[in-house]
Design an enzyme around this catalytic site. Sequence first.
Site, PDB file in Angstrom:
ATOM      1  N   CYS A 284       0.500  -1.139  -0.059  1.00 35.68           N
ATOM      2  CA  CYS A 284      -0.147  -0.286  -0.265  1.00 35.68           C
ATOM      3  C   CYS A 284       1.067   1.023   0.127  1.00 35.68           C
ATOM      4  O   CYS A 284       1.758   1.378  -0.880  1.00 35.68           O
ATOM      5  CB  CYS A 284      -0.732  -0.049   1.332  1.00 35.68           C
ATOM      6  SG  CYS A 284      -1.589   1.211   1.380  1.00 35.68           S
TER       7      CYS A 284
ATOM      8  N   ASP B 129      -7.521  -3.178  -8.647  1.00 35.27           N
ATOM      9  CA  ASP B 129      -7.521  -1.884  -8.013  1.00 35.27           C
ATOM     10  C   ASP B 129      -7.807  -0.961  -8.390  1.00 35.27           C
ATOM     11  O   ASP B 129      -7.196  -0.022  -9.482  1.00 35.27           O
ATOM     12  CB  ASP B 129      -6.380  -2.366  -7.324  1.00 35.27           C
ATOM     13  CG  ASP B 129      -5.784  -1.330  -6.507  1.00 35.27           C
ATOM     14  OD1 ASP B 129      -6.499  -0.272  -5.975  1.00 35.27           O
ATOM     15  OD2 ASP B 129      -4.551  -1.959  -6.178  1.00 35.27           O
TER      16      ASP B 129
ATOM     17  N   HIS C 124      -7.034  -4.047  -4.318  1.00 39.27           N
ATOM     18  CA  HIS C 124      -5.976  -3.743  -2.776  1.00 39.27           C
ATOM     19  C   HIS C 124      -5.909  -4.013  -2.026  1.00 39.27           C
ATOM     20  O   HIS C 124      -7.099  -4.268  -1.666  1.00 39.27           O
ATOM     21  CB  HIS C 124      -6.790  -2.259  -3.041  1.00 39.27           C
ATOM     22  CG  HIS C 124      -5.272  -1.310  -2.427  1.00 39.27           C
ATOM     23  ND1 HIS C 124      -4.202  -0.453  -3.170  1.00 39.27           N
ATOM     24  CD2 HIS C 124      -5.284  -0.787  -1.265  1.00 39.27           C
ATOM     25  CE1 HIS C 124      -3.410  -0.296  -2.509  1.00 39.27           C
ATOM     26  NE2 HIS C 124      -4.151  -0.151  -1.376  1.00 39.27           N
TER      27      HIS C 124
END
Length: 249
Positions: free
Chosen positions: A129, A185, A217
Amino acid sequence: MTEQIIDTTTVKLSQDNLPISAYLAQPQAPGSYPGVVVLQEIFGVNVHIREVTERIAQQGYIAIAPALFQRQAPDFETGYTPEDIEIGREYAWKQTQASELLSDIQSAIDYLKTLPQVKPDSFGCIGFCFGGHVAYLAATLPDITATASFYGAGITTRTPGGGAPTITLTPDIKGSIYTFFGMEDASIPGEQVDQIAAELEKYQISHRVFRYDGANHGFFCDHRASYNPKAAADAWEQVKQLFGSVLGA
């Protein structure tokens, strides 16, 4: 390979007169091990990041996860609610600086260098991330020879603290980098993945780009609703291959 029995502890890194917390995991068995820096999501060095740090150590590495928000929120750790996400984004994108993040990562590497069981000149990093974006930055550090960057949003469009997008630093990557993306994502459109792949190819960086259909994600995190066991399992095997071939655990 047989997984190592490990020890874990929290240590303090000295950086700019600021003690930075870091989670350290290392094999119990005597030996010489490569070092790996683990870079957090926007949620801090939480249980997921600690578990990843431990998994890496079990594979025969000395792994350390520095608290990237130490300047903004010492020992910050949170969950995955919408409110948690907003707080984490505030710290990550409005309050951190790329130069400070790189300095803190270098401090983690320098700490590892003081440990007698750490192999000299054998360091990698892995990030998720926000940490996936920061891992792309960290890949430019001279000590880092293997980087795993998971779903790092914004690499093509921005950098922490402002300035030219992080992708512009691609020519400065000296080692090997593997990048991992979920094709569902929404925060990283497919064209951005293509742009990253094109830049890595353009500058002849040793790399692989992994695209997982149906993955969103955070697909590697088994504490999140977006966890994708199949994609996560394949990505983990790729990470082990990268670190094993480059760092030589």
